[in-house]
Design a protein around this motif. Structure first.
Motif, PDB file in Angstrom:
ATOM      1  N   MET A   1       0.867  -0.915   0.141  1.00 40.72           N
ATOM      2  CA  MET A   1       0.191  -0.177   0.119  1.00 40.72           C
ATOM      3  C   MET A   1       0.470   0.871   0.275  1.00 40.72           C
ATOM      4  N   LEU A   2       1.839   1.078   0.749  1.00 38.43           N
ATOM      5  CA  LEU A   2       3.213   2.285   0.856  1.00 38.43           C
ATOM      6  C   LEU A   2       3.356   2.281  -0.539  1.00 38.43           C
TER       7      LEU A   2
ATOM      8  N   ILE B   1       1.127   9.488  -5.654  1.00 40.31           N
ATOM      9  CA  ILE B   1       1.977  10.640  -5.641  1.00 40.31           C
ATOM     10  C   ILE B   1       2.595  10.799  -6.411  1.00 40.31           C
ATOM     11  N   TRP B   2       3.442   9.953  -6.926  1.00 36.84           N
ATOM     12  CA  TRP B   2       4.451  10.111  -7.898  1.00 36.84           C
ATOM     13  C   TRP B   2       3.981  10.819  -9.613  1.00 36.84           C
TER      14      TRP B   2
ATOM     15  N   PRO C   1      -3.734   5.383   0.520  1.00 35.05           N
ATOM     16  CA  PRO C   1      -2.856   4.402   1.037  1.00 35.05           C
ATOM     17  C   PRO C   1      -1.331   4.404   1.563  1.00 35.05           C
ATOM     18  N   ALA C   2      -0.707   5.695   1.499  1.00 35.55           N
ATOM     19  CA  ALA C   2       1.087   5.829   2.038  1.00 35.55           C
ATOM     20  C   ALA C   2       0.173   6.168   2.983  1.00 35.55           C
ATOM     21  N   VAL C   3      -0.965   6.978   3.524  1.00 31.64           N
ATOM     22  CA  VAL C   3      -0.960   6.823   4.876  1.00 31.64           C
ATOM     23  C   VAL C   3      -1.018   5.350   5.711  1.00 31.64           C
ATOM     24  N   VAL C   4      -1.874   5.308   5.826  1.00 29.87           N
ATOM     25  CA  VAL C   4      -2.043   3.586   5.886  1.00 29.87           C
ATOM     26  C   VAL C   4      -1.018   2.564   5.553  1.00 29.87           C
TER      27      VAL C   4
END
Length: 57
Positions: free
Chosen positions: A15-16, A23-24, A34-37
């Motif tokens: 997920m990261l 985002i990129w 998904p980045a935060v989780v």
């Protein structure tokens, strides 16, 4: 066979990575969650993730 305690750290890492790719490529609104989780799961399960990667915990 994959042991169940290894599923969550791998899912967090995936997920990261997916969140960072979103985002990129400019979809930061969709990539934040998904980045935060993923970060939370990686931090919470870091002991198992280090075992999977072959590093001492």
């Amino acid at each position: 066979m994959v042991q169940l305690e290894y599923v969550n750290p791998l899912a967090g890492l995936a997920m990261l990575v997916i969140g960072l790719f979103l985002i990129w490529f400019g979809y930061w609104v969709y990539g934040i969650t998904p980045a935060v989780v993923g970060i939370v799961l990686v931090i919470y399960y870091r002991k198992y993730l280090l075992q999977i990667m072959g590093m001492p915990a």
